[in-house]
Design an enzyme around this catalytic site. Structure first.
Site, PDB file in Angstrom:
ATOM      1  N   HIS A  17      -1.921  -3.134  -9.367  1.00 30.84           N
ATOM      2  CA  HIS A  17      -1.069  -3.249  -8.022  1.00 30.84           C
ATOM      3  C   HIS A  17      -0.624  -4.570  -7.590  1.00 30.84           C
ATOM      4  O   HIS A  17       0.603  -5.154  -7.411  1.00 30.84           O
ATOM      5  CB  HIS A  17      -1.355  -2.408  -6.880  1.00 30.84           C
ATOM      6  N   LYS A  41      -3.438  13.578   9.223  1.00 29.91           N
ATOM      7  CA  LYS A  41      -3.931  14.744   8.214  1.00 29.91           C
ATOM      8  C   LYS A  41      -5.169  14.085   7.552  1.00 29.91           C
ATOM      9  O   LYS A  41      -5.278  12.969   6.934  1.00 29.91           O
ATOM     10  CB  LYS A  41      -2.977  15.233   7.313  1.00 29.91           C
ATOM     11  N   SER A 127      -6.368   3.497  -9.672  1.00 28.71           N
ATOM     12  CA  SER A 127      -7.096   3.619  -8.580  1.00 28.71           C
ATOM     13  C   SER A 127      -8.410   4.762  -8.634  1.00 28.71           C
ATOM     14  O   SER A 127      -9.670   4.420  -8.569  1.00 28.71           O
ATOM     15  CB  SER A 127      -6.492   4.178  -7.344  1.00 28.71           C
TER      16      SER A 127
END
Ligand code: PNS
Length: 158
Positions: A17, A41, A127
């Site tokens: 990234h 959330k 990831s």
């Protein structure tokens, strides 16, 4: 001035990234890395949205902005006058996943998506693979920026 955004979940940000952010910053005058997800959330992510933002801020060049957004991506780009999304492409699998997203985003708002081909050094890094390796105590140095690797190792110790 062309405003661009690199969107993603970045749970956590990887060296792949980071390479895309740095290359995008060479191409666009005004670049924001945008962590998407709703902080209210409780997601199943390893890091909260705020933690992901903090980790990215720690490792990116200060000229690159970092923000988060809990809604539809195109609502953010329209509200902030962003004309271009930038994403990395590692393989044809990424292409298949990214193509409909790029097309629906363009249909919804006119925003274009520019793809940068991932550097060969980082083509296999994701990831989720890094989390899997770290969860078994494997070595993630060189795959993640150092402060991020440290945070991931600490998180799995808990
Ligand atoms: O790198 P990722 O995690 O696959 O990124 C996917 C992301 C975050 C860019 C995508 O899920 C997204 O845009 N989420 C925000 C909500 C949204 O706009 N969804 C519809 C557009 S595809």
């Amino acid at each position: 001035m062309t405003k661009a955004v690199c969107p993603g979940s970045f749970d956590p940000v990887t060296n792949g990234h980071l390479d895309i952010f740095n290359r995008a910053a060479e191409l666009f005058d005004d670049l924001t890395v945008l962590v998407t997800g709703n902080p209210s959330k409780k997601t199943s992510g390893l890091f909260s949205i705020e933690e992901r933002v903090e980790l990215i801020r720690e490792v990116v060049d200060p000229s690159i902005k970092v923000d988060w957004w809990g809604g539809l991506l195109v609502d953010y780009t329209t509200a902030h006058g962003v004309s271009t999304l930038v994403k990395g492409l590692r393989s044809s699998l990424d292409y298949e996943y990214e193509l409909p997203m790029a097309q629906i985003n363009r249909r919804l708002s006119g925003v274009d998506t520019v793809f940068l081909l991932t550097d060969e050094k980082f083509g296999y890094i994701s990831s989720s693979l890094c989390k899997e390796v770290a969860s078994y105590g494997g070595d993630v140095s060189g795959l993640l920026p150092d402060p991020v690797a440290k945070a991931v190792v600490e998180r799995y110790k808990k």
